[in-house]
Design an enzyme around this catalytic site. Structure first.
Site, short mmCIF file in Angstrom:
data_model
loop_
_atom_site.label_atom_id
_atom_site.label_comp_id
_atom_site.label_asym_id
_atom_site.label_seq_id
_atom_site.Cartn_x
_atom_site.Cartn_y
_atom_site.Cartn_z
N TYR A 141 0.82 -1.21 0.00
CA TYR A 141 0.00 0.00 0.00
C TYR A 141 0.86 1.26 0.00
CZ TYR A 141 -4.52 -2.25 0.85
OH TYR A 141 -5.68 -2.97 0.73
N LYS A 191 3.90 -15.40 2.65
CA LYS A 191 4.14 -16.13 1.41
C LYS A 191 5.66 -16.33 1.34
CE LYS A 191 2.84 -17.92 -2.58
NZ LYS A 191 2.09 -19.18 -2.67
N ASP A 223 -1.97 -18.64 0.64
CA ASP A 223 -2.91 -19.41 -0.19
C ASP A 223 -3.59 -20.50 0.64
OD1 ASP A 223 -0.35 -20.45 -0.11
OD2 ASP A 223 -0.28 -21.08 -2.20
N ASP A 247 -6.07 -7.43 3.97
CA ASP A 247 -7.21 -6.83 3.28
C ASP A 247 -8.05 -7.91 2.62
OD1 ASP A 247 -8.84 -4.82 2.05
OD2 ASP A 247 -7.74 -5.18 0.18
N ASP A 251 -12.00 -9.74 3.93
CA ASP A 251 -13.23 -9.79 3.14
C ASP A 251 -13.73 -11.23 3.09
OD1 ASP A 251 -13.13 -7.06 2.49
OD2 ASP A 251 -13.83 -7.45 0.45
C1 IPM Z 1 -10.39 -1.88 3.76
C2 IPM Z 1 -10.64 -1.27 2.41
C3 IPM Z 1 -9.53 -0.27 2.12
C4 IPM Z 1 -8.22 -1.02 2.09
C5 IPM Z 1 -9.75 0.55 0.84
C6 IPM Z 1 -11.06 1.30 0.85
C7 IPM Z 1 -8.60 1.49 0.60
O1 IPM Z 1 -10.75 -2.26 1.44
O2 IPM Z 1 -10.30 -1.12 4.75
O3 IPM Z 1 -10.27 -3.10 3.84
O4 IPM Z 1 -7.87 -1.61 1.06
O5 IPM Z 1 -7.53 -1.02 3.10
MG MG Z 2 -10.72 -4.22 2.22
#
Ligand code: IPM
Ligand code: MG
Length: 352
Positions: A141, A191, A223, A247, A251
Site C-alpha cells: 500500500y 508467502k 494461499d 485486506d 473480506d
Molecule cells: C479496507 C478497504 C480499504 C483497504 C480501501 C477502501 C482502501 O478495502 O479497509 O479493507 O484496502 O484497506
Molecule cells: Mg478491504
C-alpha cells in the site's frame, strides 16, 4: 468524562451508518454520564468535491488532536477515473499513516442465529471466533517506488512490497499480546516460499514466538490460509498478516459472519489516537436508500469506547445490546430482513 471524537462519515452509506452510531453513543453518554463532543469533517470523495483533495492538512490535524476517530466509508464510482489526480482511498491511507495506526484489528465472530445467513455449512461455523490483526501502514500500500511509466516503448507499472523489521515486530508482538487473553494461538500468514519480505516476517514471528512460549505459533502460507479460513475457520484464533494479505483475507472472513455489514474494526498505533471503521465499503448501490446495516459501525464505536476511551462497561453494553437485538430476530436486508438502518438502531437502543 469528556471526550473529543472526530467523525469522518465519508461517502456512500458512510454518513447513514455513522449517524446511527452517534445516536447509540448519545444514549451511552446520558446513561453513563459522559460527554462526547463530536466534530464532523470531510474525508474521501466528499472532500475531493469540496476541497479538491481527499484529505486536507486541517482535517488530519483535527483527527490527531482528538481522542478517537470514527469513520464510515470512502469511495464510489464518481471518483473512480483511473487518471484522477486524487482518489478517496488515498485520503484513507494518508489518515492511517498520519495517525500511525499500524495494527488493524478485525474480529470475526459468528452469531449463532445468523449461521443461516452464511453460505457455509453451520457445522463449519460453530464456535468461530477469529481476530485478524492486519498490518496497516506498510507493505504494497505504501512502498516506494509506486509509478507508471514508459520504458522502451512499453508501459510499465510498479508497486513495491517493502517492510522494515520494526514494522513487523510491533504488529506481531501486539498479536501475541492479544492472543494471551484469548485461545493463546497465533497464525502468522505469509508467502515465505516466494517473497523476501515474507521470509523476514516469518523469521521475526518465530523469534517473538520463542519469547512467548505460552502462545502457540503456527506459520501458514497465504494461499493455504485462504482455504483454511473457509474449510476449518474454528481452528484459528489470532491471525496476523501483512497489509494486502489482511485486506483480502478479512473480506473472505466476513462471509463467515453472514454479512460484511456486521463487522467492526479498530486501528491502533503508538500515537494513541485510534481509528474505528466498519470493514465494509461505501456500497454505492444502496447508498441513500436507508437500508444499510449499521451494526458494523455501531460495533466499531464499541471498540472505540474500549480501546481509546477505556470505557469497558460502556463498550460491552453496546455489544450486548447488538447481540440481543440480533438474537431477537431484528434483521436488515443484508442478513435477510426488512428493517431500515434507523429501525435496526432503534431496536439496539431499546436493548441498551
Ligand atoms: C479496507 C478497504 C480499504 C483497504 C480501501 C477502501 C482502501 O478495502 O479497509 O479493507 O484496502 O484497506
Ligand atoms: Mg478491504
Amino acid at each position: 468524562m469528556d471526550f473529543n471524537i472526530t467523525l469522518l462519515p465519508g461517502d456512500g452509506i458512510g454518513p447513514e451508518v455513522v449517524s446511527e452510531a452517534v445516536r447509540v453513543l448519545d444514549v451511552i453518554a446520558s446513561k453513563f454520564g459522559h460527554t462526547f463532543n463530536f466534530q464532523e469533517r470531510l474525508m474521501g470523495g466528499c472532500s475531493i468535491d469540496k476541497y479538491g483533495q481527499s484529505i486536507t492538512e486541517e482535517t488530519l490535524a483535527d483527527c490527531k488532536a482528538s481522542d478517537a476517530v470514527l469513520l464510515g466509508a470512502v469511495g464510489g464510482p464518481k471518483w473512480d477515473d483511473p487518471n484522477a489526480k486524487d482518489r478517496p482511498e488515498r485520503g484513507l491511507l494518508a489518515l492511517r499513516k498520519g495517525l500511525g495506526v499500524f495494527a488493524n484489528l478485525r474480529p470475526v465472530k459468528v452469531h449463532p442465529v445468523l449461521m443461516d445467513a452464511s453460505p457455509l455449512k453451520p457445522e463449519k461455523l460453530e464456535g468461530v471466533d477469529i481476530l485478524v490483526v492486519r498490518e496497516l501502514t506498510g507493505g504494497l500500500y505504501f512502498g516506494q517506488p509506486k509509478l507508471r511509466e514508459m520504458q522502451n516503448g512499453k508501459e510499465r507499472a510498479v508497486d513495491t512490497l517493502e517492510y522494515f523489521d520494526y514494522e513487523i515486530k510491533r504488529v506481531v508482538e501486539l498479536a501475541f499480546t492479544l492472543a494471551k487473553s484469548r485461545k493463546k494461538k497465533v497464525t502468522s500468514v505469509d508467502k515465505a516460499n516466494i517473497l523476501e519480505s515474507s521470509r523476514m516476517w516469518r523469521q521475526i514471528a518465530t523469534q517473538i514466538g520463542t519469547g512467548n512460549p505460552d502462545v502457540e505459533l503456527e506459520h501458514m502460507l497465504v494461499d493455504t490460509a485462504s482455504m483454511r479460513l473457509i474449510t476449518a475457520p474454528v481452528s484459528m484464533d489470532v491471525v496476523v498478516t501483512e497489509n494486502m494479505f489482511g485486506d483480502i483475507l478479512t473480506d473472505e472472513a466476513s462471509v463467515l459472519a453472514g454479512s460484511m455489514g456486521m463487522l467492526p474494526s479498530a486501528s491502533l498505533g503508538e500515537s494513541g489516537v485510534g481509528l474505528y471503521e466498519p470493514i465494509h465499503g461505501s456500497a454505492p448501490d444502496i447508498a441513500g436508500s436507508g437500508i444499510a446495516n449499521p451494526i458494523g459501525t455501531i460495533l466499531s464505536s464499541a471498540l472505540m469506547l474500549r480501546h481509546s476511551l477505556k470505557l469497558e462497561s460502556e463498550a460491552s453494553a453496546i455489544e450486548k445490546a447488538v447481540h440481543q437485538t440480533v438474537t431477537d430476530g431484528a434483521r436488515t436486508a443484508d442478513i435477510g430482513g426488512k428493517l431500515s438502518t434507523r429501525q435496526m438502531t432503534d431496536e439496539i437502543i431499546i436493548n441498551l
